[in-house]
Design a protein around this motif. Structure first.
Motif, short mmCIF file in Angstrom:
data_model
loop_
_atom_site.label_atom_id
_atom_site.label_comp_id
_atom_site.label_asym_id
_atom_site.label_seq_id
_atom_site.Cartn_x
_atom_site.Cartn_y
_atom_site.Cartn_z
N UNK A 64 -3.94 -4.17 6.68
CA UNK A 64 -2.75 -3.55 6.07
C UNK A 64 -1.99 -4.62 5.30
N UNK A 65 -1.61 -4.31 4.06
CA UNK A 65 -0.84 -5.23 3.22
C UNK A 65 0.41 -4.51 2.73
N UNK A 66 1.57 -5.13 2.92
CA UNK A 66 2.84 -4.53 2.53
C UNK A 66 3.71 -5.55 1.81
N UNK A 67 4.71 -5.04 1.11
CA UNK A 67 5.65 -5.90 0.40
C UNK A 67 7.07 -5.64 0.90
N UNK A 68 7.90 -6.63 0.70
CA UNK A 68 9.33 -6.52 0.97
C UNK A 68 10.03 -6.45 -0.37
N UNK A 69 10.77 -5.37 -0.62
CA UNK A 69 11.37 -5.13 -1.93
C UNK A 69 12.86 -4.88 -1.80
#
Length: 285
Positions: A64-69
């Motif tokens: 799983x790959x996620x970003x902080x925006x």
């Protein structure tokens, strides 16, 4: 350019439109002499694949790959994790964010730990297509502190070394034959003495933008005392082929293992400089 963060942030899945911002974050964390990844390498990292391969790295599940925006859509951090099928532990594969904003690293770590649940989690244990194994603790102090705040304990595992090849001197003799490596995209340098006798070999990766990585050097026991001279000659041979920088990763010194100290001394005598220490981290439930 990604700027300082103010206001609320959210964590969400990494989308194709985030790739340029994530690559900018990765580039800011690059150690000297390492080429920056392109979109293709980032896509491999997001999928959990090996460099140059299409299969998910052995033993990883549920990558799983996620970003902080920020609220305005600016991506200020990214993280990827997975589960290890062999032992059920979690693996934090890579994490990049604005290093001066320690709370961003903490938010990404807490997200990964929460999603992985109650289990042991290992961080920065293995190399990825984005970076070698280990967190560069000098270059990334904010991430190091965030890991410690989130309950991770670090172990000094490797040393990252760097060498410029500008202004190389003349070689004393033709030190090596260069052949294509059968098991790695790179060159195998077959080292020989003045009389042509084989005295060792070295393996380097194919240069990218004038930079290569020295994988290992092996010398016959009788010639180890002259190892620094031979390594210098090997580097001069690489300079002849247009290589401008060489990196190397060595195991950190361990008490009772003098060979590790000898390897570091060999590289230091040949002009390599220790740039950073690479630590691996573990968090127990």
């Amino acid at each position: 350019m990604i700027t300082a963060v103010a206001g609320e942030t959210i964590v969400r899945p990494l989308e194709p439109g985030d790739r340029a911002a994530v690559l900018e974050l990765v580039a800011a964390d690059l150690l000297p002499g390492l080429p920056g990844p392109a979109f293709a390498e980032l896509d491999q990292a997001v999928q959990g694949t090996c460099a140059g391969g299409a299969a998910v790295r052995a033993g990883l599940e549920g990558v799983c790959s996620e970003v902080l925006a920020c609220a305005d859509g600016q991506v200020v951090g990214a993280v990827s994790w997975a589960e290890r099928s062999a032992d059920g532990a979690g693996a934090l594969l890579w994490l990049h964010c604005l290093e001066d904003e320690q709370h961003l690293a903490r938010a990404l770590l807490q997200r990964a730990v929460t999603r992985l649940g109650r289990r042991t989690v290992h961080a920065f244990m293995d190399p990825t297509v984005l970076a070698p194994a280990g967190l560069p603790v000098r270059m990334r102090p904010g991430t190091r502190r965030a890991l410690e705040e989130c309950g991770f304990s670090g172990v000094d595992r490797w040393r990252f070394l760097h060498r410029h090849l500008d202004g190389r001197g003349d070689r004393l003799y033709a030190v090596a034959d260069v052949v294509e490596s059968p098991g790695l995209p790179g060159w195998q340098l077959q080292l020989r003495d003045r009389d042509g006798a084989r005295i060792g070999e070295a393996l380097v990766r194919l240069p990218v933008e004038g930079t290569t990585a020295l994988q290992w050097v092996s010398l016959t026991p009788a010639r180890r005392s002259a190892g620094n001279v031979l390594l210098e000659q090997c580097l001069a041979h690489l300079a002849d082929r247009g290589v401008r920088e060489v990196t190397a990763i060595l195991p950190a010194p361990v008490e009772g293992q003098p060979d590790l100290d000898a390897a570091f001394a060999l590289h230091a005598a040949a002009g390599f400089t220790e740039v950073d220490q690479l630590h691996a981290y573990t968090r127990r439930p």
